[in-house]
Scaffold this active site. Structure first.
Site, PDB file in Angstrom:
ATOM      1  N   HIS A  80     -35.098 -42.808  -7.938  1.00 45.24           N
ATOM      2  CA  HIS A  80     -35.070 -41.528  -8.664  1.00 45.24           C
ATOM      3  C   HIS A  80     -34.625 -40.427  -7.715  1.00 45.24           C
ATOM      4  O   HIS A  80     -35.132 -40.312  -6.605  1.00 45.24           O
ATOM      5  CB  HIS A  80     -36.453 -41.184  -9.216  1.00 45.24           C
ATOM      6  CG  HIS A  80     -36.472 -39.857  -9.919  1.00 45.24           C
ATOM      7  ND1 HIS A  80     -36.057 -39.704 -11.227  1.00 45.24           N
ATOM      8  CD2 HIS A  80     -36.817 -38.616  -9.491  1.00 45.24           C
ATOM      9  CE1 HIS A  80     -36.162 -38.438 -11.577  1.00 45.24           C
ATOM     10  NE2 HIS A  80     -36.616 -37.748 -10.541  1.00 45.24           N
ATOM     11  N   ASP A 159     -45.226 -36.236 -21.894  1.00 45.17           N
ATOM     12  CA  ASP A 159     -44.400 -35.588 -20.867  1.00 45.17           C
ATOM     13  C   ASP A 159     -43.245 -34.825 -21.497  1.00 45.17           C
ATOM     14  O   ASP A 159     -42.926 -33.711 -21.074  1.00 45.17           O
ATOM     15  CB  ASP A 159     -43.849 -36.622 -19.878  1.00 45.17           C
ATOM     16  CG  ASP A 159     -42.843 -35.992 -18.929  1.00 45.17           C
ATOM     17  OD1 ASP A 159     -43.238 -35.126 -18.150  1.00 45.17           O
ATOM     18  OD2 ASP A 159     -41.651 -36.352 -19.011  1.00 45.17           O
ATOM     19  N   ARG A 166     -43.001 -26.301 -20.377  1.00 41.76           N
ATOM     20  CA  ARG A 166     -42.840 -25.727 -19.030  1.00 41.76           C
ATOM     21  C   ARG A 166     -41.550 -24.927 -18.931  1.00 41.76           C
ATOM     22  O   ARG A 166     -41.494 -23.886 -18.277  1.00 41.76           O
ATOM     23  CB  ARG A 166     -42.828 -26.854 -17.981  1.00 41.76           C
ATOM     24  CG  ARG A 166     -44.200 -27.425 -17.692  1.00 41.76           C
ATOM     25  CD  ARG A 166     -44.105 -28.737 -16.937  1.00 41.76           C
ATOM     26  NE  ARG A 166     -43.316 -28.606 -15.715  1.00 41.76           N
ATOM     27  CZ  ARG A 166     -42.665 -29.613 -15.141  1.00 41.76           C
ATOM     28  NH1 ARG A 166     -42.684 -30.824 -15.679  1.00 41.76           N
ATOM     29  NH2 ARG A 166     -41.982 -29.426 -14.042  1.00 41.76           N
ATOM     30  N   SER A 181     -44.777 -35.614 -14.007  1.00 40.83           N
ATOM     31  CA  SER A 181     -43.730 -35.813 -15.016  1.00 40.83           C
ATOM     32  C   SER A 181     -42.812 -36.961 -14.619  1.00 40.83           C
ATOM     33  O   SER A 181     -42.564 -37.878 -15.404  1.00 40.83           O
ATOM     34  CB  SER A 181     -42.923 -34.517 -15.189  1.00 40.83           C
ATOM     35  OG  SER A 181     -41.788 -34.736 -15.985  1.00 40.83           O
ATOM     36  N   LYS A 185     -42.799 -41.222 -16.362  1.00 42.31           N
ATOM     37  CA  LYS A 185     -41.630 -41.919 -16.937  1.00 42.31           C
ATOM     38  C   LYS A 185     -41.260 -43.144 -16.110  1.00 42.31           C
ATOM     39  O   LYS A 185     -40.906 -44.188 -16.664  1.00 42.31           O
ATOM     40  CB  LYS A 185     -40.441 -40.951 -17.022  1.00 42.31           C
ATOM     41  CG  LYS A 185     -40.655 -39.799 -17.989  1.00 42.31           C
ATOM     42  CD  LYS A 185     -39.392 -39.004 -18.224  1.00 42.31           C
ATOM     43  CE  LYS A 185     -38.979 -38.155 -17.048  1.00 42.31           C
ATOM     44  NZ  LYS A 185     -39.664 -36.860 -16.976  1.00 42.31           N
TER      45      LYS A 185
END
Length: 431
Positions: A80, A159, A166, A181, A185
């Site tokens: 990620h 989320d 947000r 968050s 995922k």
């Protein structure tokens, strides 16, 4: 909920039961947005303990579907990135690592604002489908060791709702909220191990090394508590990564990397991240051995062949690998010239990302349509000597008049007579 808001407002720690109750009731609409907004602001100001942010991630994770990839043999590894300008690393990285036997179940995102998204870039390949069913996704990872898809609507729905909240309440820049968050995922995707590429610099979400380190530590901490082996690299985003910014342009650059060519920074970072993934996937005993394996797979064409397989598996035209001109092409190419001689001592990376967005290559709003052909090709990067009139960057556009954007690109470059110190590509590694 009022009691919990007050507790967090006063800097106290929420229990696991309280967090789970809050998320369950928010998803079932028993808690209104205005109360969740108040809680998000309290978290923004007072932060969360390590266990608290992990429990928030787990509560959001269990608000929807969790993929089970146990039928796929081997250690499943994902990567990620926190997002940056010209960051196309996932595209050459997934086939490279998969070609060396590590299963890569990659669930990626779309671009918003000045940072691009992996899914948008892949969709510039004619026919490429990122919206696979859960079964199709699992079958591809099982059969060919790789797939890159978008998250299903049933994955971590809490989320998704909190993220949207947000966005409109000024609470995006909270490290516990960002980390929980991301991890909700990533853990929901069924991966066993994770490599994080946390960007730092003027083109990154985290502008300072201190903030980037805090985020990296939060991600690795949640991973540890979830029994997901994790490592985070802090990597430089004080200039764009590689020489292209824009969807189809970045696919062409990714193909060059898989041909063992392309810009050195993209190649180096792809290999360094691949090495971490190979060690986590237990396909190499050390990073040194893993780097050698990754270099071999680029050199002998295995990684390129695996990319063709990925494109074919997901409905795309693999002919683009041999002929990148089959990718969407912009109608106009406009050179941006250097106003003076010297060295490139600074690049406003964020401004270049915004310029591509204004060309149509990025989204100002989530539902905006993209022009997949447009973007920038950089001719000069940090530390490069320039003469007056040299091309700094080439604008690829589908509109004839881009004078305002050209001025913006030119102003993004700082040229001075002194040779600058170029920051290292990898700042630090956090385990």
């Amino acid at each position: 909920m009022v009691d919990l808001i007050t507790k967090k407002r006063d800097g106290q720690t929420l229990t696991q039961e309280e967090i789970e109750w809050m998320i369950d009731n928010y998803v079932s609409d028993a808690i209104p947005d205005y109360q969740m907004s108040a809680m998000l602001m309290a978290i923004y100001f007072n932060g969360m303990e390590d266990t608290e942010q992990a429990q928030l991630a787990f509560a959001m994770l269990h608000s929807g579907d969790v993929l089970n990839l146990d039928q796929i043999p081997g250690i499943k590894v994902d990567k990620h990135s926190t997002g940056g300008v010209g960051d196309k690393i996932s595209i050459p990285l997934a086939p490279l690592v998969a070609s060396l036997g590590v299963p890569i179940p990659m669930i990626s995102g779309r671009g918003l604002g000045h940072t691009g998204g992996t899914l948008d870039k892949l969709e510039s390949i004619p026919g490429f489908n990122v919206n696979l069913s859960e079964k199709e996704f699992v079958d591809l990872v099982q059969e060919h060791g790789e797939a890159i898809v978008s998250a299903s609507g049933d994955m971590a729905p809490a989320d998704r709702r909190i993220y949207a909240l947000r966005d409109v309440t000024g609470t995006v820049e909270s490290i516990p909220l960002i980390a929980s968050s991301i991890m909700s995922k990533k853990i929901a995707s069924g991966t066993n191990a994770l490599v994080f590429d946390v960007k730092v610099g003027n083109g990154a979400f985290m502008k300072t090394e201190e903030d980037a380190t805090k985020l990296a530590e939060a991600l690795v901490s949640i991973g540890k508590q979830a029994n997901v082996n994790s490592v985070a690299l802090l990597t430089d985003m004080s200039q764009p990564l590689g020489i292209t910014i824009g969807n189809s342009l970045e696919i062409a650059e990714s193909i060059a990397i898989l041909r063992n060519q392309g810009p050195k920074d993209v190649r180096d970072l792809t290999i360094k991240l691949a090495a971490q993934m190979l060690v986590l996937g237990q396909k190499a005993p050390s990073l040194e051995v893993a780097i050698g394996l990754a270099e071999d797979a680029l050199r002998d064409g295995r990684a390129l062949k695996k990319f063709k397989q990925l494109i074919q598996d997901q409905g795309g035209d693999p002919a683009v690998v041999d002929n990148p001109k089959l990718l969407p092409q912009a109608q106009y190419k406009i050179a941006v010239k250097a106003p003076r001689a010297g060295y490139v001592v600074g690049i406003d990376t964020n401004a270049l990302g915004v310029a591509v967005m204004q060309l149509g290559g990025g989204r100002a709003k989530k539902d905006a349509a993209l022009d997949l052909a447009v973007g920038l090709v950089l001719h000069k990067k940090l530390g490069t000597p320039v003469s007056e009139g040299d091309t700094l960057a080439m604008i690829h556009a589908n509109q004839e008049d881009v004078s305002a954007i050209a001025a913006q690109v030119q102003q993004a470059y700082t040229i001075d007579s002194n040779v600058p110190v170029v920051p290292p590509l990898i700042h630090k590694v956090i385990r």
